[in-house]
Write a protein that holds these residues in place. Structure first.
Motif, PDB file in Angstrom:
ATOM      1  N   SER A  79       0.844  -1.193   0.000  1.00 31.68           N
ATOM      2  CA  SER A  79       0.000   0.000   0.000  1.00 31.68           C
ATOM      3  C   SER A  79       0.876   1.239   0.000  1.00 31.68           C
ATOM      4  O   SER A  79       2.077   1.183   0.285  1.00 31.68           O
ATOM      5  CB  SER A  79      -0.921   0.019   1.225  1.00 31.68           C
ATOM      6  OG  SER A  79      -0.146   0.120   2.413  1.00 31.68           O
ATOM      7  N   ILE A  80       0.262   2.359  -0.334  1.00 36.88           N
ATOM      8  CA  ILE A  80       0.919   3.660  -0.231  1.00 36.88           C
ATOM      9  C   ILE A  80       0.144   4.479   0.781  1.00 36.88           C
ATOM     10  O   ILE A  80      -1.095   4.516   0.749  1.00 36.88           O
ATOM     11  CB  ILE A  80       0.956   4.383  -1.590  1.00 36.88           C
ATOM     12  CG1 ILE A  80       1.860   3.635  -2.566  1.00 36.88           C
ATOM     13  CG2 ILE A  80       1.458   5.821  -1.420  1.00 36.88           C
ATOM     14  CD1 ILE A  80       1.902   4.244  -3.954  1.00 36.88           C
ATOM     15  N   ALA A  81       0.853   5.122   1.686  1.00 31.68           N
ATOM     16  CA  ALA A  81       0.221   5.924   2.730  1.00 31.68           C
ATOM     17  C   ALA A  81       0.809   7.328   2.736  1.00 31.68           C
ATOM     18  O   ALA A  81       2.025   7.507   2.619  1.00 31.68           O
ATOM     19  CB  ALA A  81       0.408   5.267   4.093  1.00 31.68           C
ATOM     20  N   VAL A  82      -0.070   8.298   2.893  1.00 36.50           N
ATOM     21  CA  VAL A  82       0.339   9.704   2.989  1.00 36.50           C
ATOM     22  C   VAL A  82      -0.174  10.241   4.318  1.00 36.50           C
ATOM     23  O   VAL A  82      -1.381  10.235   4.575  1.00 36.50           O
ATOM     24  CB  VAL A  82      -0.233  10.541   1.829  1.00 36.50           C
ATOM     25  CG1 VAL A  82       0.219  12.003   1.957  1.00 36.50           C
ATOM     26  CG2 VAL A  82       0.196   9.964   0.485  1.00 36.50           C
ATOM     27  N   ALA A 122      -1.160   7.256  -8.342  1.00 34.83           N
ATOM     28  CA  ALA A 122      -0.308   6.815  -9.455  1.00 34.83           C
ATOM     29  C   ALA A 122       0.920   7.711  -9.587  1.00 34.83           C
ATOM     30  O   ALA A 122       2.015   7.237  -9.921  1.00 34.83           O
ATOM     31  CB  ALA A 122      -1.111   6.819 -10.756  1.00 34.83           C
ATOM     32  N   SER A 123       0.761   8.984  -9.292  1.00 36.78           N
ATOM     33  CA  SER A 123       1.895   9.910  -9.386  1.00 36.78           C
ATOM     34  C   SER A 123       2.926   9.693  -8.288  1.00 36.78           C
ATOM     35  O   SER A 123       4.081  10.112  -8.421  1.00 36.78           O
ATOM     36  CB  SER A 123       1.394  11.355  -9.342  1.00 36.78           C
ATOM     37  OG  SER A 123       0.975  11.722  -8.026  1.00 36.78           O
ATOM     38  N   LEU A 124       2.521   9.032  -7.195  1.00 33.77           N
ATOM     39  CA  LEU A 124       3.445   8.792  -6.085  1.00 33.77           C
ATOM     40  C   LEU A 124       4.306   7.548  -6.289  1.00 33.77           C
ATOM     41  O   LEU A 124       5.427   7.476  -5.772  1.00 33.77           O
ATOM     42  CB  LEU A 124       2.664   8.648  -4.771  1.00 33.77           C
ATOM     43  CG  LEU A 124       1.848   9.857  -4.300  1.00 33.77           C
ATOM     44  CD1 LEU A 124       1.103   9.506  -3.017  1.00 33.77           C
ATOM     45  CD2 LEU A 124       2.733  11.069  -4.082  1.00 33.77           C
ATOM     46  N   GLU A 125       3.791   6.573  -7.019  1.00 38.43           N
ATOM     47  CA  GLU A 125       4.489   5.287  -7.138  1.00 38.43           C
ATOM     48  C   GLU A 125       5.917   5.411  -7.664  1.00 38.43           C
ATOM     49  O   GLU A 125       6.824   4.737  -7.149  1.00 38.43           O
ATOM     50  CB  GLU A 125       3.672   4.329  -8.004  1.00 38.43           C
ATOM     51  CG  GLU A 125       2.391   3.854  -7.327  1.00 38.43           C
ATOM     52  CD  GLU A 125       1.818   2.611  -7.979  1.00 38.43           C
ATOM     53  OE1 GLU A 125       2.572   1.649  -8.189  1.00 38.43           O
ATOM     54  OE2 GLU A 125       0.612   2.618  -8.279  1.00 38.43           O
ATOM     55  N   PRO A 126       6.202   6.230  -8.682  1.00 40.19           N
ATOM     56  CA  PRO A 126       7.590   6.312  -9.170  1.00 40.19           C
ATOM     57  C   PRO A 126       8.588   6.807  -8.129  1.00 40.19           C
ATOM     58  O   PRO A 126       9.784   6.513  -8.232  1.00 40.19           O
ATOM     59  CB  PRO A 126       7.490   7.309 -10.336  1.00 40.19           C
ATOM     60  CG  PRO A 126       6.067   7.233 -10.778  1.00 40.19           C
ATOM     61  CD  PRO A 126       5.287   7.004  -9.522  1.00 40.19           C
ATOM     62  N   PHE A 128       9.112   5.788  -5.256  1.00 36.59           N
ATOM     63  CA  PHE A 128       9.702   4.694  -4.483  1.00 36.59           C
ATOM     64  C   PHE A 128      10.809   3.976  -5.255  1.00 36.59           C
ATOM     65  O   PHE A 128      11.441   3.064  -4.726  1.00 36.59           O
ATOM     66  CB  PHE A 128       8.613   3.727  -4.033  1.00 36.59           C
ATOM     67  CG  PHE A 128       7.585   4.386  -3.161  1.00 36.59           C
ATOM     68  CD1 PHE A 128       7.879   4.706  -1.849  1.00 36.59           C
ATOM     69  CD2 PHE A 128       6.340   4.728  -3.661  1.00 36.59           C
ATOM     70  CE1 PHE A 128       6.954   5.342  -1.043  1.00 36.59           C
ATOM     71  CE2 PHE A 128       5.404   5.361  -2.868  1.00 36.59           C
ATOM     72  CZ  PHE A 128       5.710   5.670  -1.549  1.00 36.59           C
ATOM     73  N   GLU A 129      11.037   4.400  -6.490  1.00 34.38           N
ATOM     74  CA  GLU A 129      12.161   3.873  -7.270  1.00 34.38           C
ATOM     75  C   GLU A 129      13.402   4.733  -7.086  1.00 34.38           C
ATOM     76  O   GLU A 129      14.494   4.364  -7.537  1.00 34.38           O
ATOM     77  CB  GLU A 129      11.788   3.815  -8.758  1.00 34.38           C
ATOM     78  CG  GLU A 129      10.552   2.976  -9.067  1.00 34.38           C
ATOM     79  CD  GLU A 129      10.714   1.529  -8.654  1.00 34.38           C
ATOM     80  OE1 GLU A 129      11.856   0.994  -8.773  1.00 34.38           O
ATOM     81  OE2 GLU A 129       9.717   0.919  -8.196  1.00 34.38           O
ATOM     82  N   LEU A 130      13.250   5.882  -6.432  1.00 35.95           N
ATOM     83  CA  LEU A 130      14.391   6.770  -6.223  1.00 35.95           C
ATOM     84  C   LEU A 130      15.396   6.134  -5.274  1.00 35.95           C
ATOM     85  O   LEU A 130      15.023   5.435  -4.327  1.00 35.95           O
ATOM     86  CB  LEU A 130      13.930   8.107  -5.630  1.00 35.95           C
ATOM     87  CG  LEU A 130      13.046   9.003  -6.508  1.00 35.95           C
ATOM     88  CD1 LEU A 130      12.558  10.207  -5.675  1.00 35.95           C
ATOM     89  CD2 LEU A 130      13.813   9.481  -7.726  1.00 35.95           C
ATOM     90  N   GLU A 131      16.655   6.378  -5.509  1.00 29.95           N
ATOM     91  CA  GLU A 131      17.693   5.890  -4.602  1.00 29.95           C
ATOM     92  C   GLU A 131      17.948   6.885  -3.472  1.00 29.95           C
ATOM     93  O   GLU A 131      18.580   6.533  -2.473  1.00 29.95           O
ATOM     94  CB  GLU A 131      18.990   5.630  -5.385  1.00 29.95           C
ATOM     95  CG  GLU A 131      18.851   4.491  -6.395  1.00 29.95           C
ATOM     96  CD  GLU A 131      20.167   4.185  -7.098  1.00 29.95           C
ATOM     97  OE1 GLU A 131      21.168   4.851  -6.779  1.00 29.95           O
ATOM     98  OE2 GLU A 131      20.179   3.281  -7.955  1.00 29.95           O
ATOM     99  N   SER A 132      17.479   8.109  -3.653  1.00 28.65           N
ATOM    100  CA  SER A 132      17.631   9.123  -2.615  1.00 28.65           C
ATOM    101  C   SER A 132      16.259   9.489  -2.054  1.00 28.65           C
ATOM    102  O   SER A 132      15.221   9.134  -2.620  1.00 28.65           O
ATOM    103  CB  SER A 132      18.298  10.380  -3.193  1.00 28.65           C
ATOM    104  OG  SER A 132      17.527  10.900  -4.265  1.00 28.65           O
ATOM    105  N   GLN A 133      16.265  10.200  -0.948  1.00 27.12           N
ATOM    106  CA  GLN A 133      15.012  10.600  -0.324  1.00 27.12           C
ATOM    107  C   GLN A 133      14.314  11.671  -1.166  1.00 27.12           C
ATOM    108  O   GLN A 133      14.957  12.489  -1.813  1.00 27.12           O
ATOM    109  CB  GLN A 133      15.278  11.144   1.084  1.00 27.12           C
ATOM    110  CG  GLN A 133      14.013  11.350   1.905  1.00 27.12           C
ATOM    111  CD  GLN A 133      14.339  11.803   3.321  1.00 27.12           C
ATOM    112  OE1 GLN A 133      15.025  12.802   3.507  1.00 27.12           O
ATOM    113  NE2 GLN A 133      13.872  11.068   4.305  1.00 27.12           N
ATOM    114  N   LEU A 134      13.002  11.634  -1.142  1.00 25.50           N
ATOM    115  CA  LEU A 134      12.214  12.617  -1.872  1.00 25.50           C
ATOM    116  C   LEU A 134      12.492  14.009  -1.308  1.00 25.50           C
ATOM    117  O   LEU A 134      12.403  14.220  -0.095  1.00 25.50           O
ATOM    118  CB  LEU A 134      10.730  12.285  -1.726  1.00 25.50           C
ATOM    119  CG  LEU A 134       9.737  13.100  -2.551  1.00 25.50           C
ATOM    120  CD1 LEU A 134       9.961  12.848  -4.045  1.00 25.50           C
ATOM    121  CD2 LEU A 134       8.308  12.730  -2.156  1.00 25.50           C
ATOM    122  N   PRO A 135      12.839  14.981  -2.162  1.00 18.60           N
ATOM    123  CA  PRO A 135      13.128  16.342  -1.666  1.00 18.60           C
ATOM    124  C   PRO A 135      11.945  16.934  -0.913  1.00 18.60           C
ATOM    125  O   PRO A 135      10.779  16.718  -1.283  1.00 18.60           O
ATOM    126  CB  PRO A 135      13.418  17.127  -2.957  1.00 18.60           C
ATOM    127  CG  PRO A 135      13.872  16.089  -3.923  1.00 18.60           C
ATOM    128  CD  PRO A 135      13.073  14.858  -3.604  1.00 18.60           C
TER     129      PRO A 135
END
Length: 266
Positions: A79-82, A122-126, A128-135
């Motif tokens: 799941s994705i949680a905000v 759907a816009s959040l899923e990509p 989680f492919e980042l190697e760094s933390q979301l700015p």
């Protein structure tokens, strides 16, 4: 175990590979969740909810519940949680003009499929492919976008999101009779009943003439006994919902209290 790929503390992806992951939970912040795969049961004091793929729910802060996550159809629970932190909500709503007064609905909210919510997650899923933390700046924008979408599809949500009050003092006996099965520290029970830990212990002994710890064990064992005998449940099915952390502790406590093991009932 519950594995989280946290690219930002307020936007997380949960993934559970094992058969069942069970925990007691109390959300510190209002949290918007979308099921990606698997299944989740949320057991509150007055209702049990089942959430599946594509379901979207809003869990209010300070909602005491049991959470059971499990894989399904050969796929892990995901799941994705905000989370909407109180500080962010205060900043957001400080810019909102002419906010109507709403009575907060503090129950878990579910939302039917909606294009805005679907595109949002759907816009959040990509991320989680980042190697760094979301700015931080991007996270701030996405969290505010989530608040805006909720407000556009749920006209009553402002009442919940703008309720920044701490739990008020409630009737201790009523609250404990409804929530004793949740395996929470006494400090958390005291907070949720609007008391300091010292006042909680004093009021509890005044009401029950026994310590909270002993009363909780007795009530949980009585519930477990009922489920075993009347509902023909197995010990492995009742220990968690009765408020015990593991099967061995439950079996030991049960035998000590009743004089026989829980497996002897059925």
């Amino acid at each position: 175990m519950d594995k989280r790929e946290a690219k930002f503390a307020e936007i997380v992806q949960a993934c559970v590979d094992e058969k069942d992951f069970k925990t007691e939970a109390i959300a510190e912040y209002h949290t918007l969740i979308r099921g990606i795969s698997g299944e989740m049961n949320i057991v509150s004091a007055d209702m049990t909810y089942t959430f599946r793929v594509g379901d979207i729910l809003l869990v209010p802060r300070n909602q005491l519940c049991m959470v059971i996550k499990r894989p399904k159809d050969g796929r892990p629970y995901k799941s994705i949680a905000v989370a909407f932190k109180t500080e962010r909500l205060k900043v957001y709503y400080s810019k909102v003009d002419q906010l109507a007064t709403q009575v907060p609905n503090k129950k878990i909210q579910t939302y039917p499929p909606h294009a805005l919510l679907e595109s949002y997650f759907a816009s959040l899923e990509p991320y989680f492919e980042l190697e760094s933390q979301l700015p931080e700046e991007i996270a701030k924008l996405k969290i505010e976008e989530g608040i805006g979408i909720l407000r556009s599809i749920d006209k009553a949500v402002d009442g919940l999101l703008t309720d920044f009050s701490e739990p008020g003092k409630v009737n201790l006996v009523d609250y404990m009779e409804k929530n004793y099965m949740f395996n929470m520290p006494l400090k958390k029970f005291s907070y949720l009943t609007g008391r300091s830990i010292a006042t909680f212990n004093r009021d509890f002994r005044k009401a029950y003439h026994i310590s909270p710890q002993k009363w909780l064990i007795q009530k949980r064992l009585e519930l477990a006994h009922y489920l075993l005998k009347e509902d023909n449940k197995k010990p492995v099915e009742v220990y968690f919902v009765s408020g015990f952390e593991n099967l061995s502790h439950f079996s030991y406590s049960f035998k000590k209290h009743f004089g026989y093991s829980p497996s002897k009932i059925n």
